[in-house]
Design a protein around this motif. Structure first.
Motif, mmCIF file in Angstrom:
data_model
loop_
_atom_site.group_PDB
_atom_site.id
_atom_site.type_symbol
_atom_site.label_atom_id
_atom_site.label_comp_id
_atom_site.label_asym_id
_atom_site.label_seq_id
_atom_site.Cartn_x
_atom_site.Cartn_y
_atom_site.Cartn_z
ATOM 1 N N THR A 36 39.093 36.827 40.382
ATOM 2 C CA THR A 36 38.166 36.120 39.498
ATOM 3 C C THR A 36 37.035 37.043 39.056
ATOM 4 O O THR A 36 36.603 37.007 37.900
ATOM 5 N N LEU A 37 36.568 37.876 39.972
ATOM 6 C CA LEU A 37 35.528 38.863 39.643
ATOM 7 C C LEU A 37 36.009 39.775 38.516
ATOM 8 O O LEU A 37 35.278 40.023 37.543
ATOM 9 N N LYS A 38 37.226 40.273 38.634
ATOM 10 C CA LYS A 38 37.746 41.188 37.612
ATOM 11 C C LYS A 38 37.896 40.487 36.262
ATOM 12 O O LYS A 38 37.632 41.082 35.206
ATOM 13 N N ALA A 39 38.295 39.216 36.277
ATOM 14 C CA ALA A 39 38.401 38.463 35.020
ATOM 15 C C ALA A 39 37.025 38.318 34.374
ATOM 16 O O ALA A 39 36.887 38.424 33.146
ATOM 17 N N PHE A 40 36.002 38.088 35.197
ATOM 18 C CA PHE A 40 34.640 37.962 34.661
ATOM 19 C C PHE A 40 34.169 39.284 34.063
ATOM 20 O O PHE A 40 33.646 39.322 32.938
ATOM 21 N N VAL A 41 34.346 40.370 34.775
ATOM 22 C CA VAL A 41 33.928 41.687 34.290
ATOM 23 C C VAL A 41 34.628 42.033 32.983
ATOM 24 O O VAL A 41 34.011 42.552 32.042
ATOM 25 N N GLN A 42 35.899 41.709 32.906
ATOM 26 C CA GLN A 42 36.704 42.048 31.726
ATOM 27 C C GLN A 42 36.300 41.247 30.492
ATOM 28 O O GLN A 42 36.483 41.705 29.365
ATOM 29 N N ASN A 43 35.706 40.079 30.681
ATOM 30 C CA ASN A 43 35.425 39.183 29.557
ATOM 31 C C ASN A 43 33.941 39.057 29.220
ATOM 32 O O ASN A 43 33.552 38.145 28.484
ATOM 33 N N GLU A 60 34.585 49.462 47.345
ATOM 34 C CA GLU A 60 34.572 50.711 46.576
ATOM 35 C C GLU A 60 35.749 50.757 45.599
ATOM 36 O O GLU A 60 35.606 51.156 44.444
ATOM 37 N N ARG A 61 36.918 50.331 46.078
ATOM 38 C CA ARG A 61 38.106 50.299 45.198
ATOM 39 C C ARG A 61 37.884 49.336 44.036
ATOM 40 O O ARG A 61 38.167 49.669 42.878
ATOM 41 N N ILE A 62 37.372 48.153 44.322
ATOM 42 C CA ILE A 62 37.158 47.146 43.287
ATOM 43 C C ILE A 62 36.140 47.632 42.256
ATOM 44 O O ILE A 62 36.318 47.455 41.046
ATOM 45 N N ILE A 63 35.084 48.268 42.724
ATOM 46 C CA ILE A 63 34.059 48.785 41.811
ATOM 47 C C ILE A 63 34.653 49.820 40.866
ATOM 48 O O ILE A 63 34.381 49.814 39.649
ATOM 49 N N GLN A 64 35.492 50.692 41.401
ATOM 50 C CA GLN A 64 36.134 51.709 40.566
ATOM 51 C C GLN A 64 37.067 51.066 39.540
ATOM 52 O O GLN A 64 37.096 51.486 38.360
ATOM 53 N N GLU A 65 37.814 50.050 39.955
ATOM 54 C CA GLU A 65 38.730 49.373 39.039
ATOM 55 C C GLU A 65 37.962 48.598 37.967
ATOM 56 O O GLU A 65 38.408 48.512 36.816
ATOM 57 N N CYS A 66 36.807 48.057 38.329
ATOM 58 C CA CYS A 66 35.998 47.326 37.347
ATOM 59 C C CYS A 66 35.400 48.266 36.307
ATOM 60 O O CYS A 66 35.189 47.869 35.161
ATOM 61 N N GLN A 67 35.126 49.504 36.709
ATOM 62 C CA GLN A 67 34.622 50.485 35.746
ATOM 63 C C GLN A 67 35.649 50.774 34.656
ATOM 64 O O GLN A 67 35.300 51.023 33.505
ATOM 65 N N ILE A 68 36.913 50.709 35.028
ATOM 66 C CA ILE A 68 37.992 50.896 34.036
ATOM 67 C C ILE A 68 38.083 49.668 33.129
ATOM 68 O O ILE A 68 38.295 49.800 31.923
ATOM 69 N N LEU A 69 37.880 48.491 33.690
ATOM 70 C CA LEU A 69 37.960 47.255 32.913
ATOM 71 C C LEU A 69 36.789 47.118 31.944
ATOM 72 O O LEU A 69 36.945 46.586 30.836
#
Length: 350
Positions: A36-43, A60-69
């Motif tokens: 859900t966090l990644k969906a929010f960041v992406q939108n 740390e992994r999630i933060i890095q993936e969100c930077q790509i999103l």
């Protein structure tokens, strides 16, 4: 079921609220919270996101993936063991030093422990705390920030507790914290039902914010790692058999974000600057609240995006004022724990 196309279209409207939305995800270092966090960041445009959990490597992994999103988004990890209300208070104070408002609070903390009652030093069972008491403490502590979000542009303020809306059952009103009658089944019944009842209590006291309790359906979250060896083995064997029935990770995140933001689930007070949420999909009306009143600000959401069915037991509890009983119980637990923690600090200082 709300189609995924409509879900994605609704979520994309979050960009229309402008830059700088602030969100807090508790239990977001894995599973449904992470998706859900990644969906929010992406939108969203340049969001500020706080991620609360126990695993720094996962964060740390999630933060890095969100930077790509979303390269303009900011995700900050705040480590905390939120089975303890004292830890909830600590991390809330930290957030309140950093922010004056929170637009979205999403909670999915929990564990798959299968032992009996396991109390923290605060006198609360850890499983019950994760699924209920810590969630209510976060909401209660952060109400000033949610209220500010509702009264300042873009007037968007939401709370989502992800557990098992629509699966409410009978609870023991004489032992709500299950001090005397704990079992895993009763723990589930109590935390689910009390989550639902509290949506109404928070909504009527905070009319500019929507409070939603949702059911995510079957999702492969990885929580089985906390189970005993024999249970992990059974899950490993069964997972391939049930995989066709799982809701996918990305779909789960998108659908939970929809439940948290859609105009189907508006706050009690809308208009005159208060946001009703993202535009409702064509043909869908404002949902009936947990209290049986359309648009009352507290809701049950199904994983499909549509409102969850309100069980008769919940309707009866609402009619008989049980939500008020649960409210008083919860506030009483908070007062008791505050005293316990104050005494503990005093002893350490001595």
């Amino acid at each position: 079921m709300v189609s995924l196309d409509l879900i994605h279209a609704s979520n994309a409207q979050l960009r229309e609220l402008g830059p700088g939305l602030v969100a807090l995800f508790v239990g977001g270092t894995s599973g449904i919270g992470e998706y859900t966090l990644k969906a929010f960041v992406q939108n969203t445009i340049s969001p500020r996101v706080y991620l609360i959990g126990r695993s720094a490597p996962a964060a740390e992994r999630i933060i890095q993936e969100c930077q790509i999103l979303n390269k303009d988004g900011k995700v900050e990890f705040l480590p905390a063991n939120v089975s303890e209300l004292g830890e909830v208070d600590r991390v809330c104070k930290e957030i309140m030093k950093k922010e004056s408002k929170i637009n979205l609070l999403v909670q999915s903390q929990g564990n798959m422990a299968m032992s009996g009652r396991d109390e923290s030093h605060e006198g609360i069972d850890k499983k019950m705390s994760l699924s209920y008491y810590s969630r209510m403490r976060f909401i209660n502590n952060l109400l000033p920030l949610l209220t500010t979000a509702s009264t300042t542009a873009p007037h968007f303020s939401r709370s989502l507790s992800i557990l098992s809306a629509g699966w409410e059952s009978t609870i023991n009103l004489s032992d709500l914290e299950l001090k005397k009658s704990f079992s895993l089944g009763k723990c589930a019944d109590h935390t689910i039902t009390m989550n639902s009842l509290m949506t109404t209590e928070f909504a009527k006291r905070n009319t500019g914010t929507s409070f939603v309790h949702s059911y995510p359906s079957s999702v492969n979250t990885g929580l089985s790692r906390e189970m005993p060896f024999w249970a992990r083995t059974l899950v490993k064997i069964a997972t391939p058999l049930f995989k066709p029935f799982f809701v996918g990770n990305d779909e789960t995140g998108a659908r939970q974000l929809f439940l948290a933001t859609s105009g189907i689930y508006p706050p009690l007070k809308t208009g005159m600057g208060f946001s009703a949420g993202m535009k409702r999909p064509k043909g869908m009306e404002v949902a009936m609240g947990t209290d049986g009143v359309v648009g009352s600000g507290g809701y049950l959401g199904n994983w499909t995006g549509a409102p969850a069915v309100r069980k008769q037991v919940l309707a009866k509890y609402m009619e008989n004022g049980v939500s008020g009983v649960v409210w008083d119980h919860t506030m009483g637990i908070f007062e008791r724990v505050e005293k316990v923690n104050a005494e503990r600090i005093k002893k350490v200082e001595v």
